[in-house]
Design a protein around this motif. Structure first.
Motif, PDB file in Angstrom:
ATOM      1  N   ALA A  46       1.028  -1.351   0.009  1.00 57.32           N
ATOM      2  CA  ALA A  46       0.271  -0.055   0.029  1.00 57.32           C
ATOM      3  C   ALA A  46       0.965   1.347  -0.025  1.00 57.32           C
ATOM      4  CB  ALA A  46      -0.970  -0.031   0.937  1.00 57.32           C
ATOM      5  N   ALA A  47       2.050   1.096   0.995  1.00 60.63           N
ATOM      6  CA  ALA A  47       2.967   2.391   0.921  1.00 60.63           C
ATOM      7  C   ALA A  47       3.557   2.586  -0.277  1.00 60.63           C
ATOM      8  CB  ALA A  47       3.825   2.076   2.189  1.00 60.63           C
ATOM      9  N   GLU A  48       3.883   1.478  -1.077  1.00 58.06           N
ATOM     10  CA  GLU A  48       4.604   1.822  -2.507  1.00 58.06           C
ATOM     11  C   GLU A  48       3.576   2.246  -3.640  1.00 58.06           C
ATOM     12  OE1 GLU A  48       7.511   1.484  -3.627  1.00 58.06           O
ATOM     13  OE2 GLU A  48       7.277   1.428  -5.849  1.00 58.06           O
ATOM     14  N   ALA A  49       2.341   1.837  -3.425  1.00 59.19           N
ATOM     15  CA  ALA A  49       1.332   2.354  -4.309  1.00 59.19           C
ATOM     16  C   ALA A  49       0.957   3.885  -4.118  1.00 59.19           C
ATOM     17  CB  ALA A  49      -0.127   1.589  -4.117  1.00 59.19           C
ATOM     18  N   ILE A  50       0.937   4.347  -2.916  1.00 59.42           N
ATOM     19  CA  ILE A  50       0.873   5.667  -2.354  1.00 59.42           C
ATOM     20  C   ILE A  50       1.835   6.499  -3.023  1.00 59.42           C
ATOM     21  CG2 ILE A  50       1.164   7.289  -0.416  1.00 59.42           C
ATOM     22  CD1 ILE A  50      -0.549   5.037   1.220  1.00 59.42           C
ATOM     23  N   MET A  74      -3.587   9.758   6.342  1.00 60.14           N
ATOM     24  CA  MET A  74      -3.863   9.137   5.069  1.00 60.14           C
ATOM     25  C   MET A  74      -2.431   8.092   4.998  1.00 60.14           C
ATOM     26  SD  MET A  74      -6.517   9.694   4.252  1.00 60.14           S
ATOM     27  CE  MET A  74      -7.916  10.735   4.519  1.00 60.14           C
ATOM     28  N   TYR A  75      -1.326   8.370   5.402  1.00 63.53           N
ATOM     29  CA  TYR A  75      -0.252   7.405   5.694  1.00 63.53           C
ATOM     30  C   TYR A  75       0.037   6.675   6.933  1.00 63.53           C
ATOM     31  CZ  TYR A  75       0.893  11.074   1.853  1.00 63.53           C
ATOM     32  OH  TYR A  75       0.847  11.912   0.803  1.00 63.53           O
ATOM     33  N   GLU A  76      -0.511   7.350   8.064  1.00 63.07           N
ATOM     34  CA  GLU A  76      -0.585   6.668   9.275  1.00 63.07           C
ATOM     35  C   GLU A  76      -1.198   5.394   9.429  1.00 63.07           C
ATOM     36  OE1 GLU A  76      -0.092   9.843  12.141  1.00 63.07           O
ATOM     37  OE2 GLU A  76      -1.030   8.575  13.667  1.00 63.07           O
ATOM     38  N   GLN A  77      -2.400   5.704   8.408  1.00 59.11           N
ATOM     39  CA  GLN A  77      -3.469   4.414   8.634  1.00 59.11           C
ATOM     40  C   GLN A  77      -2.642   3.125   8.086  1.00 59.11           C
ATOM     41  OE1 GLN A  77      -6.835   4.654   5.946  1.00 59.11           O
ATOM     42  NE2 GLN A  77      -5.746   5.830   4.699  1.00 59.11           N
ATOM     43  N   PHE A  78      -1.810   3.381   7.354  1.00 64.38           N
ATOM     44  CA  PHE A  78      -0.857   2.179   6.938  1.00 64.38           C
ATOM     45  C   PHE A  78       0.198   1.883   7.634  1.00 64.38           C
ATOM     46  CE2 PHE A  78      -3.042   3.462   3.187  1.00 64.38           C
ATOM     47  CZ  PHE A  78      -3.994   2.345   2.844  1.00 64.38           C
ATOM     48  N   GLY A  79       0.290   2.317   8.976  1.00 69.64           N
ATOM     49  CA  GLY A  79       1.533   2.091  10.020  1.00 69.64           C
ATOM     50  C   GLY A  79       2.596   2.380   9.542  1.00 69.64           C
ATOM     51  N   VAL A  80       3.882   1.819   9.966  1.00 64.54           N
ATOM     52  CA  VAL A  80       5.129   2.377   9.766  1.00 64.54           C
ATOM     53  C   VAL A  80       5.425   2.397   8.247  1.00 64.54           C
ATOM     54  CG1 VAL A  80       7.644   1.821  10.028  1.00 64.54           C
ATOM     55  CG2 VAL A  80       6.082   1.763  12.150  1.00 64.54           C
ATOM     56  N   PRO A  81       4.997   1.304   7.400  1.00 64.44           N
ATOM     57  CA  PRO A  81       5.266   1.600   6.006  1.00 64.44           C
ATOM     58  C   PRO A  81       4.688   2.932   5.402  1.00 64.44           C
ATOM     59  CG  PRO A  81       4.808  -0.587   6.584  1.00 64.44           C
ATOM     60  CD  PRO A  81       4.418   0.189   7.834  1.00 64.44           C
ATOM     61  N   GLY A  82       3.543   3.204   5.997  1.00 69.97           N
ATOM     62  CA  GLY A  82       2.739   4.043   5.303  1.00 69.97           C
ATOM     63  C   GLY A  82       3.519   5.710   5.827  1.00 69.97           C
ATOM     64  N   LEU A  83       3.983   5.744   6.819  1.00 69.51           N
ATOM     65  CA  LEU A  83       5.046   6.847   7.384  1.00 69.51           C
ATOM     66  C   LEU A  83       6.199   6.760   6.773  1.00 69.51           C
ATOM     67  CD1 LEU A  83       3.722   6.567  10.855  1.00 69.51           C
ATOM     68  CD2 LEU A  83       3.289   8.668   9.726  1.00 69.51           C
TER      69      LEU A  83
ATOM     70  N   TYR B 116      -7.160   7.879  10.866  1.00 75.21           N
ATOM     71  CA  TYR B 116      -6.535   7.686  12.137  1.00 75.21           C
ATOM     72  C   TYR B 116      -6.948   6.599  13.031  1.00 75.21           C
ATOM     73  CZ  TYR B 116      -3.882  12.241  12.040  1.00 75.21           C
ATOM     74  OH  TYR B 116      -3.141  13.371  11.634  1.00 75.21           O
ATOM     75  N   ALA B 117      -8.212   6.284  13.003  1.00 74.23           N
ATOM     76  CA  ALA B 117      -9.199   5.485  13.771  1.00 74.23           C
ATOM     77  C   ALA B 117      -8.732   4.215  13.334  1.00 74.23           C
ATOM     78  CB  ALA B 117     -10.517   5.480  13.792  1.00 74.23           C
ATOM     79  N   VAL B 118      -8.727   4.075  11.983  1.00 69.94           N
ATOM     80  CA  VAL B 118      -8.267   2.650  11.570  1.00 69.94           C
ATOM     81  C   VAL B 118      -7.072   2.275  11.774  1.00 69.94           C
ATOM     82  CG1 VAL B 118      -7.691   1.641   9.016  1.00 69.94           C
ATOM     83  CG2 VAL B 118     -10.132   2.552   9.461  1.00 69.94           C
ATOM     84  N   GLY B 119      -6.101   3.343  11.535  1.00 71.66           N
ATOM     85  CA  GLY B 119      -4.667   2.962  11.925  1.00 71.66           C
ATOM     86  C   GLY B 119      -4.205   2.636  13.092  1.00 71.66           C
ATOM     87  N   HIS B 120      -4.923   3.377  14.278  1.00 68.33           N
ATOM     88  CA  HIS B 120      -4.479   3.219  15.697  1.00 68.33           C
ATOM     89  C   HIS B 120      -5.370   2.187  16.338  1.00 68.33           C
ATOM     90  CE1 HIS B 120      -1.294   6.274  15.972  1.00 68.33           C
ATOM     91  NE2 HIS B 120      -2.088   6.626  15.032  1.00 68.33           N
ATOM     92  N   LEU B 121      -6.521   1.935  16.007  1.00 66.42           N
ATOM     93  CA  LEU B 121      -7.591   1.228  16.701  1.00 66.42           C
ATOM     94  C   LEU B 121      -8.173  -0.048  15.970  1.00 66.42           C
ATOM     95  CD1 LEU B 121      -9.607   3.949  18.705  1.00 66.42           C
ATOM     96  CD2 LEU B 121      -7.746   2.463  19.686  1.00 66.42           C
TER      97      LEU B 121
END
Lengths: 308, 308
Positions: A46-50, A74-83, B116-121
């Motif tokens: 997902a992060a690569e697509a973004i 919108m990045y944080e929702q994919f966790g560390v790879p998103g960031l 954010y909600a999806v990413g954290h919870l």
């Protein structure tokens, strides 16, 4: 950085900012497929697509716009790879000489705000070295905690020559629930706006302060009032396009000098290829569709300002 | 998750949460040195020091406390490596059966709050798969944008059986600047508290709602009022110890059943070895100092509740 923002807005004649808020369903299938083929249906995929999506949009628009605004959620929702994709996007946009507004809406008690300020706008010390972890040019800040939650951001901006946009009146339907409540017969957003103006006078660039405000395009009458409350603050105006704001609503967010506001569009530009008006480009040429949408937005705002 | 929180508080007899907010200067030199020797004076080195520091404190306290509250800013300031340490900390604490309150203070317009909600919870979909990126049990949320900024968090909590603590009255000195302003003769924090109570009635666990509130220990009189405004909401109480809140200030944050509040201490516990009272442990045994400080805090609060 506020001087550079004003200069770039004058050069491009485009007081707009492209919101790099890449939901997966905005990203054309061929971009997703390629990323998933390489990294699997994973957070890394997902992060690569973004990242590939952002890169194409930036490549196709960077010469006609002054700034981008990646929305970190919108990045944080994919966790560390998103960031990691967020950071890559920030770095790439800066390499293209775009001004990067980190839409992070952070804000906390003093010591915690300081950590956010350092992480996003400043430098953090580790042993004998200093690092600029995310290194955006501007950040958005939530004022609910009052001055001592905002001050550490201001301090870092002063040191690093960066800037802020503080939430005053947000673009969403329920923003009035607290922001519009009357305090001494005036809505809370006016009090917050006055604080922004106060903080801003201590933080002047050549013509404008580097402490700006966020006021939603969806509330043009309020924009008119807040423009006068904060004459030296740049106003970042979200809510244009997909959220309902239109060019003719925007004139009053600007000052008589034609400056003082920068209007954001996210979906309307980055997912333009999905709209009927830009369908001719096809998903393959989504970057060209974004460029056309950005050009149309610039004209729409120029018309609005000319008719003021 | 609120039922589990209540159960764990009853089992431990400890309505406290340890704030895992690791500033580098809280971390004993020997821990920093070891991490820097392995990773250099880098963001990765800082992240490793944080992680080792957290791990030791968790190992020494997990059996006497119900919950931890990592403040994400303290990790975010070290960029991506810092956020990897955050995630590692969340995972480790959950493995130790601690409840993890992500102190993230996010909040934005609807679609962004959802991310954010999806990413954290919650869980995010990528192709045919779902991932839980950060996966805390509770999160703190900023209410400045009103209902539609909070609702996506509530929706995810309902689905995932998780919970929120919404900022009502924060512990910092300038929290009154906006939060205390009178709206229809009542302070703004009361209106926010009423909203929290409203949202909470739709989200009940067995005895308490999973929509809680944040009210600072530094404002005990306000805590007393807000306790009554939100009878079914758990109150997360920061500001104990280093920020000035004391045990005897806390009784009124609790309900008659001895429940309804959970008090946070960060510096006071994680950097206990630096205080005179726990200096006997020495920097080498900082984890034991933290355990002793946690035990003292538990007794202080028990005394306060007994004297109520």
């Amino acid at each position: 950085m506020i001087n550079k923002l004003v200069k770039k807005i004058k050069e491009t004649g485009a007081p707009i900012v492209v919101g790099l808020d890449p939901m997966l369903d905005y990203i054309p299938e061929h971009v997703q497929k390629k990323a998933f083929a390489e990294y699997g249906d994973t957070l890394e995929g997902a992060a690569e697509a973004i990242w590939q999506f952002n890169k194409e949009i930036v490549d196709k628009t960077y010469d006609i716009i002054p700034a981008v605004k990646p929305q970190i959620a919108m990045y944080e929702q994919f966790g560390v790879p998103g960031l990691i994709a967020f950071k890559k996007t920030v770095d790439y946009c800066k390499k293209k000489d775009l001004i990067v507004i980190g839409d992070i809406k952070r804000g906390d008690i003093g010591s915690t705000s300081k950590a956010y300020a350092v992480g996003h706008l400043g430098k953090v010390k580790v042993g004998g070295w200093e690092y600029a972890p995310f290194d955006e040019d501007f950040a958005t800040v939530n004022p609910y905690l009052g001055s001592d939650g905002v001050k550490p951001f201001i301090d870092v901006c002063r040191e690093e020559k960066k800037g802020l946009f503080i939430l005053v009146k947000t673009s969403n339907p329920s923003s009035g629930e607290f922001q519009d409540r009357l305090v001494d017969d005036r809505p809370l957003y006016e009090l917050v706006g006055e604080k922004v103006a106060q903080w801003g006078t201590q933080c002047m660039g050549d013509d404008y302060s580097y402490i700006g405000a966020v006021v939603g395009a969806t509330y043009p009458e309020i924009g008119k009032v807040l423009r006068k409350v904060m004459p030296k603050s740049y106003i970042l105006v979200p809510g244009y396009g997909a959220q309902g704001g239109r060019g003719k609503d925007l004139a009053h967010f600007f000052n008589e000098d034609g400056l003082g506001a920068i209007v954001n569009s996210s979906r309307g530009i980055i997912a333009a290829y999905k709209q009927e008006a830009y369908g001719r480009f096809g998903a393959e040429n989504f970057g060209d569709a974004s460029r056309a949408a950005a050009e149309d937005m610039i004209l729409d705002i120029r018309d609005a300002l000319a008719g003021k």
